[in-house]
Design a protein around this motif. Structure first.
Motif, mmCIF file in Angstrom:
data_model
loop_
_atom_site.group_PDB
_atom_site.id
_atom_site.type_symbol
_atom_site.label_atom_id
_atom_site.label_comp_id
_atom_site.label_asym_id
_atom_site.label_seq_id
_atom_site.Cartn_x
_atom_site.Cartn_y
_atom_site.Cartn_z
ATOM 1 N N ALA A 218 -5.441 8.535 -7.252
ATOM 2 C CA ALA A 218 -5.788 7.368 -6.429
ATOM 3 C C ALA A 218 -4.618 6.402 -6.277
ATOM 4 O O ALA A 218 -4.361 5.890 -5.187
ATOM 5 C CB ALA A 218 -6.986 6.648 -7.049
ATOM 6 N N ALA A 219 -3.892 6.176 -7.369
ATOM 7 C CA ALA A 219 -2.801 5.206 -7.327
ATOM 8 C C ALA A 219 -1.665 5.640 -6.406
ATOM 9 O O ALA A 219 -0.900 4.808 -5.922
ATOM 10 C CB ALA A 219 -2.263 4.962 -8.734
ATOM 11 N N GLY A 220 -1.546 6.946 -6.149
ATOM 12 C CA GLY A 220 -0.434 7.445 -5.356
ATOM 13 C C GLY A 220 -0.733 7.669 -3.886
ATOM 14 O O GLY A 220 0.163 8.037 -3.121
ATOM 15 N N ILE A 221 -1.987 7.424 -3.455
ATOM 16 C CA ILE A 221 -2.360 7.698 -2.065
ATOM 17 C C ILE A 221 -1.557 6.859 -1.066
ATOM 18 O O ILE A 221 -1.019 7.396 -0.087
ATOM 19 C CB ILE A 221 -3.873 7.484 -1.863
ATOM 20 C CG1 ILE A 221 -4.675 8.546 -2.624
ATOM 21 C CG2 ILE A 221 -4.224 7.512 -0.375
ATOM 22 C CD1 ILE A 221 -4.538 9.955 -2.104
ATOM 23 N N PRO A 222 -1.431 5.540 -1.250
ATOM 24 C CA PRO A 222 -0.650 4.764 -0.270
ATOM 25 C C PRO A 222 0.791 5.254 -0.135
ATOM 26 O O PRO A 222 1.332 5.288 0.980
ATOM 27 C CB PRO A 222 -0.705 3.334 -0.831
ATOM 28 C CG PRO A 222 -1.978 3.292 -1.615
ATOM 29 C CD PRO A 222 -2.065 4.656 -2.249
ATOM 30 N N ALA A 223 1.405 5.662 -1.247
ATOM 31 C CA ALA A 223 2.782 6.166 -1.184
ATOM 32 C C ALA A 223 2.847 7.472 -0.411
ATOM 33 O O ALA A 223 3.812 7.735 0.322
ATOM 34 C CB ALA A 223 3.337 6.349 -2.594
ATOM 35 N N GLN A 224 1.802 8.321 -0.561
ATOM 36 C CA GLN A 224 1.764 9.573 0.202
ATOM 37 C C GLN A 224 1.713 9.304 1.706
ATOM 38 O O GLN A 224 2.348 10.003 2.497
ATOM 39 C CB GLN A 224 0.538 10.399 -0.190
ATOM 40 C CG GLN A 224 0.652 11.150 -1.502
ATOM 41 C CD GLN A 224 -0.480 12.164 -1.631
ATOM 42 O OE1 GLN A 224 -0.650 13.025 -0.776
ATOM 43 N NE2 GLN A 224 -1.249 12.056 -2.695
ATOM 44 N N VAL A 225 0.961 8.287 2.086
ATOM 45 C CA VAL A 225 0.855 7.938 3.501
ATOM 46 C C VAL A 225 2.180 7.377 4.012
ATOM 47 O O VAL A 225 2.554 7.577 5.170
ATOM 48 C CB VAL A 225 -0.295 6.929 3.720
ATOM 49 C CG1 VAL A 225 -0.350 6.457 5.163
ATOM 50 C CG2 VAL A 225 -1.629 7.565 3.328
ATOM 51 N N SER A 263 1.167 -3.460 8.698
ATOM 52 C CA SER A 263 1.704 -2.260 8.076
ATOM 53 C C SER A 263 2.369 -1.345 9.089
ATOM 54 O O SER A 263 2.051 -1.373 10.284
ATOM 55 C CB SER A 263 0.585 -1.488 7.350
ATOM 56 O OG SER A 263 -0.083 -2.291 6.410
ATOM 57 N N GLY A 264 3.260 -0.490 8.575
ATOM 58 C CA GLY A 264 3.902 0.510 9.410
ATOM 59 C C GLY A 264 4.623 1.526 8.549
ATOM 60 O O GLY A 264 4.841 1.311 7.348
ATOM 61 N N THR A 265 4.991 2.662 9.143
ATOM 62 C CA THR A 265 5.685 3.715 8.404
ATOM 63 C C THR A 265 7.201 3.640 8.567
ATOM 64 O O THR A 265 7.928 4.335 7.865
ATOM 65 C CB THR A 265 5.189 5.100 8.867
ATOM 66 O OG1 THR A 265 5.340 5.197 10.291
ATOM 67 C CG2 THR A 265 3.723 5.298 8.512
ATOM 68 N N ASP A 266 7.683 2.818 9.480
ATOM 69 C CA ASP A 266 9.125 2.602 9.654
ATOM 70 C C ASP A 266 9.449 1.255 9.020
ATOM 71 O O ASP A 266 9.329 0.195 9.648
ATOM 72 C CB ASP A 266 9.489 2.609 11.139
ATOM 73 C CG ASP A 266 10.993 2.535 11.388
ATOM 74 O OD1 ASP A 266 11.709 1.979 10.530
ATOM 75 O OD2 ASP A 266 11.451 3.011 12.444
ATOM 76 N N ALA A 267 9.871 1.285 7.750
ATOM 77 C CA ALA A 267 10.051 0.056 6.978
ATOM 78 C C ALA A 267 11.085 -0.871 7.604
ATOM 79 O O ALA A 267 10.874 -2.093 7.670
ATOM 80 C CB ALA A 267 10.450 0.404 5.544
ATOM 81 N N ALA A 268 12.196 -0.309 8.078
ATOM 82 C CA ALA A 268 13.265 -1.145 8.634
ATOM 83 C C ALA A 268 12.816 -1.829 9.920
ATOM 84 O O ALA A 268 13.062 -3.026 10.130
ATOM 85 C CB ALA A 268 14.508 -0.298 8.879
ATOM 86 N N ALA A 269 12.153 -1.071 10.797
ATOM 87 C CA ALA A 269 11.683 -1.644 12.055
ATOM 88 C C ALA A 269 10.640 -2.719 11.814
ATOM 89 O O ALA A 269 10.658 -3.781 12.470
ATOM 90 C CB ALA A 269 11.116 -0.545 12.944
ATOM 91 N N LEU A 270 9.742 -2.472 10.873
ATOM 92 C CA LEU A 270 8.711 -3.460 10.569
ATOM 93 C C LEU A 270 9.328 -4.737 10.011
ATOM 94 O O LEU A 270 8.962 -5.851 10.410
ATOM 95 C CB LEU A 270 7.698 -2.883 9.579
ATOM 96 C CG LEU A 270 6.571 -3.826 9.146
ATOM 97 C CD1 LEU A 270 5.734 -4.267 10.344
ATOM 98 C CD2 LEU A 270 5.680 -3.146 8.099
ATOM 99 N N GLU A 271 10.276 -4.602 9.088
ATOM 100 C CA GLU A 271 10.908 -5.789 8.508
ATOM 101 C C GLU A 271 11.643 -6.596 9.582
ATOM 102 O O GLU A 271 11.608 -7.835 9.579
ATOM 103 C CB GLU A 271 11.874 -5.409 7.400
ATOM 104 C CG GLU A 271 12.516 -6.629 6.753
ATOM 105 C CD GLU A 271 13.356 -6.303 5.524
ATOM 106 O OE1 GLU A 271 13.845 -7.260 4.899
ATOM 107 O OE2 GLU A 271 13.499 -5.105 5.203
ATOM 108 N N SER A 272 12.295 -5.928 10.511
ATOM 109 C CA SER A 272 12.995 -6.624 11.588
ATOM 110 C C SER A 272 12.025 -7.483 12.403
ATOM 111 O O SER A 272 12.315 -8.657 12.720
ATOM 112 C CB SER A 272 13.687 -5.609 12.499
ATOM 113 O OG SER A 272 14.283 -6.248 13.603
#
Length: 312
Positions: A218-225, A263-272
């Motif tokens: 359960a703890a690892g599901i968000p990281a898998q996504v 939320s998003g899967t492209d960390a750099a684009a989201l942070e920008s």
């Protein structure tokens, strides 16, 4: 030496008419685990659970449950499984004790009276033993249903939306009992769509419209996504939400009380994008680990309803 899983199935499939309700489902469940089945209504959770415990025959697939073949030895599996359905299914015109005694007779429980008395004590039902089941509140019916599931000392519990319609305290008490059983080596499969219950599971499998989308600890599901999440706090969140829709890197926006989770899967684009809005204000932004709820909202957005016209 690796322990043999309590459940180990591959490719379980079930079709009703022209609708594929469960689509090549795989799962491996270790002994003593609390394994959560999550997904929307109509996702195939109940059908899958029924195939695993021998109540429904799979059209395809193979594997074992409690060491027995799920397709050829269903009768043996049912003897060692406790199954709690969504709807209260005991006799409302019998007392608590009479219901437990009846179930114990069906399973051929030895020293039946002593076992029933123990079940009454274990589940806190002794003071109400003579009360008719039909007069019980939702929480007490839930306790009785669980006691009935456990009367024959099963190795595996299959719980189908067990806390639907009960108050928060009854849900907490129920989960305390489930954790106790897990510590004693009982394996538990539980279907739910409550996120606060999902986090209490050791493992989670998420099913949407017949397909397994993801499973694991359960703890690892968000990281898998692979989601990155930022939280916005402050005034004018509704207007902020409208502005964020379609922005670079923003895959989903979810309101959690007085905060907005972006939320998003492209960390750099989201942070920008976040930095641009942060500089403008007036909201305060902070990055946080993505949670189960964000992960499941994201998974659902990409899942297709197998009962919709488009999926037909």
């Amino acid at each position: 030496m690796t322990a043999v899983p309590v459940i180990d199935v591959r490719g379980l499939t079930k079709q009703f008419g022209d609708k594929l309700v469960v689509d090549h489902f795989d799962i491996s469940v270790p002994r003593g685990a609390i394994y959560g089945f999550l997904g929307p209504n109509g996702s195939g959770k109940t059908t899958t659970i029924r195939m695993l415990c021998g109540l429904l025959s799979a059209d395809e697939g193979e594997g074992t449950c409690l060491g027995f073949d799920v397709r050829r030895q269903a009768g043996e599996i049912k003897k060692q499984v406790g199954y709690m359905t969504q709807k209260f299914s005991l006799y409302e015109d019998l007392s608590i004790r009479e219901n437990l005694d009846f179930v114990a007779q069906m399973y051929g429980v030895k020293k039946r009276k002593e076992r029933v008395s123990k079940a009454l004590v274990d589940l806190g039902l002794a003071d109400r033993a003579g009360q008719l089941a039909g007069t019980l509140s939702g929480g007490w019916k839930q306790r009785l249903a669980l006691a009935a599931c456990l009367i024959h000392d099963p190795q595996l519990l299959l719980l189908d939306e067990p806390t639907a319609g009960v108050d928060p305290k009854a849900r907490r008490d129920f989960w305390d009992e489930i954790r106790r059983l897990s510590k004693d080596g009982v394996t538990v499969l539980v279907s739910t769509h409550y996120m606060d219950e999902a986090v209490q599971c050791d493992f989670i499998t998420y099913i949407a419209y017949g397909k397994k989308l993801i499973d694991g600890p359960a703890a690892g599901i968000p990281a898998q996504v692979g989601l990155t999440t930022w939280r916005a706090e402050g005034p004018a969140l509704a207007a902020l939400e409208e502005e964020l829709i379609g922005q670079h890197g923003v895959a989903q926006i979810a309101r959690f009380g007085s905060t907005l989770h972006v939320s998003g899967t492209d960390a750099a684009a989201l942070e920008s994008t976040v930095r641009q809005f942060e500089a403008r204000g007036p909201q305060h932004w902070s990055q946080q680990p993505a949670g189960l709820e964000e992960a499941f909202i994201y998974l659902m957005a990409g899942a297709q309803d197998n009962f919709s016209r488009d999926a037909a």
